[in-house]
Design a protein around this motif. Sequence first.
Motif, PDB file in Angstrom:
ATOM      1  N   ILE A 144      18.950 138.110  59.992  1.00 18.26           N
ATOM      2  CA  ILE A 144      19.573 137.853  58.753  1.00 18.26           C
ATOM      3  C   ILE A 144      19.724 136.280  58.765  1.00 18.26           C
ATOM      4  O   ILE A 144      20.486 135.760  59.511  1.00 18.26           O
ATOM      5  CB  ILE A 144      20.714 138.773  58.375  1.00 18.26           C
ATOM      6  CG1 ILE A 144      20.304 140.061  58.476  1.00 18.26           C
ATOM      7  CG2 ILE A 144      21.389 138.578  56.941  1.00 18.26           C
ATOM      8  CD1 ILE A 144      21.425 141.174  58.358  1.00 18.26           C
ATOM      9  N   GLU A 145      19.796 135.719  57.367  1.00 20.30           N
ATOM     10  CA  GLU A 145      19.971 134.213  57.268  1.00 20.30           C
ATOM     11  C   GLU A 145      20.611 134.134  55.678  1.00 20.30           C
ATOM     12  O   GLU A 145      20.162 135.010  54.756  1.00 20.30           O
ATOM     13  CB  GLU A 145      18.869 133.285  57.358  1.00 20.30           C
ATOM     14  CG  GLU A 145      18.302 133.566  58.586  1.00 20.30           C
ATOM     15  CD  GLU A 145      17.151 132.339  58.847  1.00 20.30           C
ATOM     16  OE1 GLU A 145      16.823 131.799  57.872  1.00 20.30           O
ATOM     17  OE2 GLU A 145      16.424 132.276  59.681  1.00 20.30           O
ATOM     18  N   ILE A 146      21.384 133.162  55.318  1.00 18.10           N
ATOM     19  CA  ILE A 146      21.691 132.756  54.150  1.00 18.10           C
ATOM     20  C   ILE A 146      20.613 131.816  53.582  1.00 18.10           C
ATOM     21  O   ILE A 146      20.471 130.520  54.151  1.00 18.10           O
ATOM     22  CB  ILE A 146      23.234 132.161  54.042  1.00 18.10           C
ATOM     23  CG1 ILE A 146      24.182 133.177  54.538  1.00 18.10           C
ATOM     24  CG2 ILE A 146      23.309 131.604  52.616  1.00 18.10           C
ATOM     25  CD1 ILE A 146      25.605 132.529  54.466  1.00 18.10           C
ATOM     26  N   ILE A 147      19.917 132.037  52.663  1.00 15.13           N
ATOM     27  CA  ILE A 147      18.894 131.125  52.065  1.00 15.13           C
ATOM     28  C   ILE A 147      19.655 129.874  51.177  1.00 15.13           C
ATOM     29  O   ILE A 147      19.440 128.621  51.384  1.00 15.13           O
ATOM     30  CB  ILE A 147      17.827 131.924  51.132  1.00 15.13           C
ATOM     31  CG1 ILE A 147      17.229 132.954  52.057  1.00 15.13           C
ATOM     32  CG2 ILE A 147      16.984 131.085  50.865  1.00 15.13           C
ATOM     33  CD1 ILE A 147      16.467 132.499  53.380  1.00 15.13           C
ATOM     34  N   CYS A 148      20.423 130.175  50.370  1.00 16.63           N
ATOM     35  CA  CYS A 148      21.165 129.434  49.422  1.00 16.63           C
ATOM     36  C   CYS A 148      22.183 129.952  48.659  1.00 16.63           C
ATOM     37  O   CYS A 148      22.221 131.247  48.630  1.00 16.63           O
ATOM     38  CB  CYS A 148      20.282 128.515  48.519  1.00 16.63           C
ATOM     39  SG  CYS A 148      19.494 129.753  47.372  1.00 16.63           S
ATOM     40  N   GLU A 150       9.982 126.983  49.533  1.00 13.65           N
ATOM     41  CA  GLU A 150       9.736 125.838  48.730  1.00 13.65           C
ATOM     42  C   GLU A 150      10.300 125.956  47.484  1.00 13.65           C
ATOM     43  O   GLU A 150      10.072 127.068  46.568  1.00 13.65           O
ATOM     44  CB  GLU A 150       8.220 125.457  48.486  1.00 13.65           C
ATOM     45  CG  GLU A 150       7.511 124.965  49.678  1.00 13.65           C
ATOM     46  CD  GLU A 150       5.817 125.006  49.626  1.00 13.65           C
ATOM     47  OE1 GLU A 150       5.543 125.699  48.519  1.00 13.65           O
ATOM     48  OE2 GLU A 150       5.353 124.170  50.038  1.00 13.65           O
ATOM     49  N   ASP A 151      11.524 125.038  47.115  1.00 14.84           N
ATOM     50  CA  ASP A 151      11.751 124.867  45.744  1.00 14.84           C
ATOM     51  C   ASP A 151      12.416 126.231  45.221  1.00 14.84           C
ATOM     52  O   ASP A 151      12.259 126.820  44.172  1.00 14.84           O
ATOM     53  CB  ASP A 151      10.863 124.470  44.628  1.00 14.84           C
ATOM     54  CG  ASP A 151      10.105 123.064  44.806  1.00 14.84           C
ATOM     55  OD1 ASP A 151      10.961 122.277  45.371  1.00 14.84           O
ATOM     56  OD2 ASP A 151       9.113 122.795  44.542  1.00 14.84           O
ATOM     57  N   VAL A 152      13.291 126.830  46.100  1.00 17.20           N
ATOM     58  CA  VAL A 152      14.017 128.062  45.719  1.00 17.20           C
ATOM     59  C   VAL A 152      15.148 127.720  44.857  1.00 17.20           C
ATOM     60  O   VAL A 152      16.171 126.886  45.213  1.00 17.20           O
ATOM     61  CB  VAL A 152      14.468 128.800  46.880  1.00 17.20           C
ATOM     62  CG1 VAL A 152      15.140 130.047  46.566  1.00 17.20           C
ATOM     63  CG2 VAL A 152      13.341 128.945  47.819  1.00 17.20           C
ATOM     64  N   ARG A 153      15.442 128.326  43.770  1.00 19.23           N
ATOM     65  CA  ARG A 153      16.602 127.955  42.802  1.00 19.23           C
ATOM     66  C   ARG A 153      17.159 129.469  42.303  1.00 19.23           C
ATOM     67  O   ARG A 153      16.328 130.495  42.181  1.00 19.23           O
ATOM     68  CB  ARG A 153      16.072 127.433  41.554  1.00 19.23           C
ATOM     69  CG  ARG A 153      15.172 125.826  41.943  1.00 19.23           C
ATOM     70  CD  ARG A 153      15.944 125.024  42.489  1.00 19.23           C
ATOM     71  NE  ARG A 153      15.309 123.636  42.883  1.00 19.23           N
ATOM     72  CZ  ARG A 153      15.246 122.557  42.109  1.00 19.23           C
ATOM     73  NH1 ARG A 153      15.861 122.555  41.088  1.00 19.23           N
ATOM     74  NH2 ARG A 153      14.260 121.747  42.815  1.00 19.23           N
ATOM     75  N   HIS A 192       5.354 128.816  45.280  1.00 17.24           N
ATOM     76  CA  HIS A 192       4.618 129.345  46.460  1.00 17.24           C
ATOM     77  C   HIS A 192       3.089 129.048  46.437  1.00 17.24           C
ATOM     78  O   HIS A 192       2.573 129.473  45.261  1.00 17.24           O
ATOM     79  CB  HIS A 192       4.802 130.767  46.760  1.00 17.24           C
ATOM     80  CG  HIS A 192       4.007 131.159  48.160  1.00 17.24           C
ATOM     81  ND1 HIS A 192       4.339 130.899  49.258  1.00 17.24           N
ATOM     82  CD2 HIS A 192       2.921 132.153  48.294  1.00 17.24           C
ATOM     83  CE1 HIS A 192       3.253 131.357  50.213  1.00 17.24           C
ATOM     84  NE2 HIS A 192       2.502 132.037  49.448  1.00 17.24           N
ATOM     85  N   ALA A 193       2.396 128.501  47.166  1.00 14.28           N
ATOM     86  CA  ALA A 193       1.055 128.376  46.860  1.00 14.28           C
ATOM     87  C   ALA A 193       0.675 127.623  45.497  1.00 14.28           C
ATOM     88  O   ALA A 193      -0.302 127.947  44.885  1.00 14.28           O
ATOM     89  CB  ALA A 193       0.149 129.327  46.980  1.00 14.28           C
ATOM     90  N   ASN A 194       1.483 126.613  45.206  1.00 17.12           N
ATOM     91  CA  ASN A 194       1.438 126.024  43.863  1.00 17.12           C
ATOM     92  C   ASN A 194       1.407 126.683  42.769  1.00 17.12           C
ATOM     93  O   ASN A 194       0.680 126.618  41.492  1.00 17.12           O
ATOM     94  CB  ASN A 194      -0.014 124.937  43.717  1.00 17.12           C
ATOM     95  CG  ASN A 194       0.056 123.971  44.806  1.00 17.12           C
ATOM     96  OD1 ASN A 194       1.075 123.221  45.183  1.00 17.12           O
ATOM     97  ND2 ASN A 194      -1.072 123.549  45.187  1.00 17.12           N
ATOM     98  N   LYS A 195       2.023 127.977  42.942  1.00 12.95           N
ATOM     99  CA  LYS A 195       2.333 128.955  41.657  1.00 12.95           C
ATOM    100  C   LYS A 195       3.926 129.159  41.569  1.00 12.95           C
ATOM    101  O   LYS A 195       4.566 128.772  42.350  1.00 12.95           O
ATOM    102  CB  LYS A 195       1.599 130.149  42.087  1.00 12.95           C
ATOM    103  CG  LYS A 195       0.265 129.954  41.826  1.00 12.95           C
ATOM    104  CD  LYS A 195      -0.678 131.476  42.019  1.00 12.95           C
ATOM    105  CE  LYS A 195      -2.240 131.240  41.775  1.00 12.95           C
ATOM    106  NZ  LYS A 195      -2.648 132.592  41.671  1.00 12.95           N
ATOM    107  N   SER A 234       2.881 121.415  41.739  1.00  6.07           N
ATOM    108  CA  SER A 234       3.084 120.841  42.918  1.00  6.07           C
ATOM    109  C   SER A 234       4.493 120.608  43.248  1.00  6.07           C
ATOM    110  O   SER A 234       4.854 120.693  44.527  1.00  6.07           O
ATOM    111  CB  SER A 234       2.281 119.391  43.148  1.00  6.07           C
ATOM    112  OG  SER A 234       2.870 118.591  41.946  1.00  6.07           O
ATOM    113  N   SER A 235       5.511 120.705  42.412  1.00  5.20           N
ATOM    114  CA  SER A 235       6.642 120.617  42.869  1.00  5.20           C
ATOM    115  C   SER A 235       7.574 120.951  41.474  1.00  5.20           C
ATOM    116  O   SER A 235       7.227 120.782  40.352  1.00  5.20           O
ATOM    117  CB  SER A 235       7.064 119.463  43.373  1.00  5.20           C
ATOM    118  OG  SER A 235       7.055 118.298  42.369  1.00  5.20           O
TER     119      SER A 235
END
Length: 860
Positions: A68-72, A126-129, A140-143, A162-163
């Motif tokens: 178990i982890e805290i992502i954000c 990647e780029d979790v909001r 994920h995977a440029n989507k 891409s971002s």
Amino acid sequence: MLLGEQEQFLSYNGEVLIFQLSKTKHMEGAADKTMNLCVRRMAFNRDTKLFVQKSSGVFSMRASHLKIEIICCSCTTDSRTGIILPCILMKKKKKPNVVKYLLLLLHNSNQFEQSFHFKLDYELKEDVRLITGPSVLWRHANKLFYISSNTCTVLSAPVQLSSVVWTGEIEDEGTVVLGIRTACLPESEDEDEFSTSDRAIWGSEFFGYAIETQKMLTGTCFMPHAYSTVVSSVYICKNEILKKQLQISLVAITHKNQLIWFQDGLPKGVCELPYEKPCSVKTAVISSNDLLFVVSFASGNVCVVQRRDSLQVASKWQKVKSVLVDDFIGSGSEQLLLLFKDDSNIDVLSTFEITDLGEVNYASGINYKHDVSAAEELQENGLLTVQALETRLQAGRTSVRELQQHLGLKKRVILESCRALIDLVEERTHILPTAKEEGLVSLWDDVENPHSLSKETSLASKVPEHFKEKLWQRVVGDSLVVGVKLTESFYLSLRDVSLSLVMDQDFSSISPIIECRNKIIKLNKAFSALAVSSCHIEPPPKKMKLDLHSKKDLKEECPKRCSRVQLGGAKTVVAVTSLSPLLAFHRVCCIVLLHAKKQKHRNDSLQESKKITVLCGKILLSLEDISNGKYLVKMLRDNSYCTGSMEDILAVLAVSVRFSFQIVSSDCTLTPVNSWLLGEMECTPFKECHDNIFCHKAGNVYGTVFNWTLKNPFEGVLTLFCRNLTVLFQCLHSLTRVLPPSCDVKLLRSGSKGVLTEQLALALEKEMLTLRSSFFSKESKAENSLTWGSEPGKKISDAPMASLLDSEEGVQQFRKKLQNEREESVLSMNQTMNGARYQEIALKIAEAQLSSDMIVWRLS
């Protein structure tokens, strides 16, 4: 015992939330089966200058064979209530290809609520909001993928990127994702050329995507596409819709270690950052209302950029674990909380600094004993603030009360004036309220003249019983025309005649007096020549008109526009007012009052005039009658004439503007003018007034009245009565096309030169007689007020001078007589006059001079 701790920091309502994830080992050798997510609410104490724990909470999860982890964590809006709450995204990984995610909400009671959960076959990296909803968005995977509490289903956006550089709310668009993608060159030819070449050169572009509406936004309204290869993170400071255009202010950090300020898609400033690899940027509004940009770096460093005349680095720090922005000290503005890395201390809030780069500066490890108690200082400041606010509130209440009293007084004065006017018209004695009733105190020892009102009433009572022949009304466009036809004998005894309209209903919120407009129209006995004298054109003012009775009459209080029409034996006075305000009452009754100065002949042939007000009757006006066309002007063709009653003709002339033009031709006759009137303008003469013709041509010129008078075949005067200047210009434009090129057209002043010359002579004579009568009146009154001689009523004998000089006693008597005469001569040279008498004389002189000045101006 706590093992494997994980920590996340979040600011919420001035508090610091510390989330810690830990396993609990129940007994030695036993397997760990639960994982606790603990939260501690820490608040800054201004007395001790330390953070103290206010409350705490725990959320337990089964952790058998799970990682178990805290992502954000972030603060997002709960769409159910609209309240912003702390939100934590957790990850549970059981198998390499199965990852479960859990989104939790933390309430003010420290209770955790599971919003939703979802499973993926890959890990979020990647780029979790965390966004409004709450929702989770990631790349994920440029989507682009997202899931919300409403759908609980993972959705994919139809975009490649891409971002993600920013997510947030934009006015009228909802949640928007600002991302970077590979440039997609358009196939259409109408695309912006600069934008196309820009994207083709740099190979990438910005784009905006609205989650709710699935709408694409143009990336150039954020930043030029050329910056898409270097920008790593963006913070939008302001967005709004102005004139249907999206206006955006933002800051961006780049891989080139720069911070750039953009306004409406254009760069406005740039600042070089002191460290490499900036990763995020946020803002803070401090006590001086300055905007700070807080930049965090991957190395654990932080700097603050201040925006004044230009972007400049204001401060920087190193070895920072976390930087938070909130109002931690309760001052009403934001501060920065920097948590530093300190391996020697277990407490995460042991090494910190609170600052706004100004007056606020608290740091751990500093002795504040020499400072005044912050609580006492805060209490004292609060007390002073409350006292100042109470004083301002009291002053505001006093001002409002005085304003209410003033408005009430004005309302009573207006209503009392209306009652006095109605009593005067109905020949009743008006009784004014006493000063005690009005709550007033007289500042002067005034002696009221009880005969002033009775004189005016008696004068009004002398009006003959049958002074009017007819009262009529007409509607022309948006104007109401009211006319009173007077008998000739009564009209000849009047001057300065005008009408006013007073609403008969009791409207407490408005004045019952109706504002009227002013014009004088005259028709001669033969109904042939038409001469109009407009009263709204006046020469520059030269003299100030004095007010004789220290009060303004109805004519001065309400600007009126009255028309006086002379038609042989029919003397008609006309008033024009706006119709639309009256229709707001649906049905209204108006009293028609006639105002004039009644002339009275003296023995010395001088005229004395006194103001009178006469009740002419009442008119009824309703929206239903107007809709049925009851009072409309009817101008119809009957063979070669224009039918219409005299009232219709007068109504049209009253609402029209008069212009006279002298037309002179040197080499040909003016026959084309008559042909133009009867042909192109489709005019027909009035049956009641043959020389005045009515225009039946369709369009704006319809309803224009013309009068064409030839002095000789080469010179004539054309008079136009039209609604406005636009109609006048159209008529003149049409006329100039039929006139010979050599014709000279000149605008004339109102009135003929011969008539004005005669009027000037009469006005100058009246002015001279007024001056002479005023002077002799002054002399006679002064003589009556003086007492000649040393004793009242005693006259000095007219004995011969020789007899007085025969003896010493005679000489003394003669000397005494000479001294008395000298004193009386000095007294006669220093005569005084009553103030009211002086005002009356000055008013008569000013009126006479103003009349002559007006005629001279019209002649010039």
